[in-house]
Design a protein around this motif. Structure first.
Motif: not given
Length: 607
Positions: A73-78, A87-89, A148-151
């Motif tokens: 999920x983190x890789x996909x969000x990046x 960004x994925x929040x 607020x950042x990605x993830x």
């Protein structure tokens, strides 16, 4: 933070630590294969982890799969953020374990993000508050300016959780949505009225003092920020005591904004900010907000540093000032308890164990018997007084009686001293300043009043003479014409005698007008006659303006006082030690809960 899944979260942390040690990348082959929905974990790997961690193999498999999916999920969000700028929040609604995933550019405002979340949650944006990294999201500011950042992870607070009739629900939600801003406004009004002893100032005495009880001299902007912060903090603490944790958190974070406007040396001189940081983390704990752990750790570190600088590393400053530090030890019990919770959830089990032991040790030192407490209460002391007194005196009833009596007397004397100081400041402010900018000397003013001079003439003489008694007397006795009193100054405290009025009645003026003229000029009959002659016996009206002004002022004071009474009813006035009166029952429950969790992680033998 602790809940049914807390034990599994601890296992995840241990498995993650082991993976990092062995540099195992679950998102790569052979663990992740394209086209397969689940990961490939060899029996050898599962057996190895199960043996080294003392965890059932089935649980190890579940943990590995959980961590694999999280990594993907983190890789996909990046990738999404890099390619699409979205960004994925992740957001969690208070009271629910469900995670909501939002994909959004960071250039949108907080209001836009609320709208997106509203579609997912069904909550009206007006009734929604968002918190990220310990800050309430500002609706008018863009997300990237609010850290607020990605993830990033958000906490979503629904401002109405009460079960009420449908026709009342909307009204209640609207009231709660505006409550923080209304309270803030009342606190701002109150903070601006801190100097001078107005009625509200006397009722809500928020003077900033150090550990020795001495007032701190602060710049105006800093003083107002502290007054506002303390008021909002008190409101938040009151709501927290009612277990309305989400609402309390909003007030506490508002208070935090104001505290941060002050210099570090000021915050270290008092313990208010240290306690606020702990209260914020306590809210996180009650709301089970694990996503706020980094902010919690930072705040607890700040609390400890503030306590050490305010009280002394070993509480020696408290012992020197108060003769003991037993009461304040309750704060350290809560601090160590919260630090242990944070340590546990970050996988630092050794630190968690050590901190739990510190908390338990502190709690044992503060433990008092029911008989001792009952004995003091039967003597007329409150439960709070009895508990704090016994803690301060290590459970000695006789010493506690002396301690409580002395503290009450000291508090009473301080209140009387502060009341007198406010009275003197109020009088001095009304007297005004001399030509050189100094305040009119109160002693000189009282001396002139005792000689029979009117209030206004005495004030004016001292103003013109720069507080010189000799010059003031010379002006009053030989040159009263130099006293340029404003004609609209009504001297309410001066009543002309019948003899003085009789001297002018013979000139044919109305007796009421004569009295008014004499009042305006402080009994100076010559100036009163000149005014009457020049105006033909008709004085320019100023009473109506004065009355109107007074009415307006009274109305404003009434409005302000009502706002404070309604919105800030919980400011501590008569209980300066209320923040120290922790029963520690909740702390004891948390300690027991996390000892059990540590036991499940293999730390039982050392408990």
């Amino acid at each position: 933070m602790a809940d049914i899944g807390a034990q599994f979260e601890a296992i995840l942390a241990r498995v993650r630590e082991q993976l990092n040690k062995e540099r195992i990348r679950l998102w790569l082959p052979p663990f992740t294969v394209e086209g397969q929905s689940r990961g490939n974990f060899s029996e050898e790997l599962v057996s190895q982890f199960s043996s080294s961690l003392g965890v059932d193999e089935a649980v190890i498999v579940e943990a590995l799969e959980n961590l694999r999916l999280h990594a993907l999920e983190k890789l996909e969000a990046k990738k999404r953020f890099s390619e699409l700028g979205e960004a994925t929040v992740k957001a969690r609604l208070v009271g629910s374990h469900k995670k909501i995933v939002i994909h959004t550019p960071l250039k949108i405002t907080g209001a836009d993000l609320k709208t997106k979340l509203s579609k997912e949650t069904g909550i009206d944006p007006l009734h929604m508050k968002l918190i990220c990294n310990g800050n309430v999201i500002d609706e008018d500011n863009i997300l990237e300016n609010q850290n607020i950042r990605n993830n990033s992870q958000l906490l979503v607070i629904h401002l109405s959780e009460s079960e009420i009739e449908a026709r009342q629900k909307q009204q209640l939600e609207q009231e709660m949505a505006s409550q923080v801003s209304r309270t803030r406004h009342a606190a701002e009004v109150l903070s601006k009225r801190m100097d001078g002893g107005e009625s509200l100032r006397e009722k809500y005495f928020l003077e900033i003092r150090d550990q020795e009880g001495r007032p701190l001299s602060l710049p105006e902007s800093e003083r107002k920020a502290l007054a506002l912060a303390m008021t909002l903090h008190e409101k938040g603490k009151s709501i927290l005591k009612q277990n309305r944790n989400a609402e309390a958190l909003l007030y506490l974070l508002e208070a935090d904004k104001e505290f941060r406007q002050c210099r570090a040396e000021i915050l270290n001189a008092v313990d208010n900010y240290a306690i606020l940081c702990m209260d914020v983390v306590w809210c996180y704990l009650c709301l089970k907000s694990i996503s706020d752990l980094p902010d919690a750790e930072k705040r607890l570190c700040t609390s400890q540093e503030c306590f050490e600088k305010s009280y002394g590393p070993n509480l020696e400053r408290l012992k020197a000032v108060q003769g003991g530090a037993g009461r304040e030890r309750a704060l350290f019990v809560r601090l160590h308890t919260l630090q242990a919770v944070c340590a546990y959830h970050t996988g630092c089990y050794g630190d968690a164990l050590s901190l739990l032991r510190k908390a338990e040790s502190g709690m044992a030192r503060l433990r008092i018997g029911d008989n001792q407490l009952t004995q003091l209460v039967s003597m007329g002391f409150t439960v709070r007084e009895a508990r704090l007194g016994l803690r301060a005196c290590d459970g000695d009833v006789t010493h506690a009686i002396d301690y409580i009596t002395r503290r009450k007397q000291e508090f009473k004397e301080r209140q009387e001293r502060e009341k007198e100081e406010r009275k003197q400041k109020r009088i001095q402010r009304k007297l005004g300043k001399t030509a050189s900018g100094e305040w009119v000397n109160l002693s000189s003013f009282e001396a002139l009043m005792s000689m029979g001079f009117s209030r206004q003439t005495a004030i004016e003489a001292l103003r013109q003479s720069d507080n010189s008694m000799d010059k003031a007397l010379q002006i009053l006795e030989d040159h009263p014409e130099l006293l340029h009193l404003p004609p609209d100054q009504i001297l309410q405290d001066f009543e002309p005698s019948d003899e003085l009025v009789a001297q002018i009645v013979s000139m044919g003026f109305n007796i009421d007008v004569i009295r008014e003229a004499l009042k305006r000029f402080g009994g100076n009959s010559r100036r009163a006659i000149e005014e009457l002659v020049s105006t033909g016996g008709v004085l320019p009206s100023c009473s109506s303006n004065a009355e109107s002004s007074q009415t307006t002022s009274d109305s404003e004071d009434s409005d302000v006082e009502q706002a404070v009474e309604d919105l800030v009813p919980d400011i501590t006035k008569d209980n300066p030690d209320a923040h120290l009166d922790l029963t520690l029952d909740d702390e004891a429950s948390i300690i027991a809960e996390y000892k059990a969790l540590l036991l499940s992680c293999g730390y039982g033998e050392t408990l």
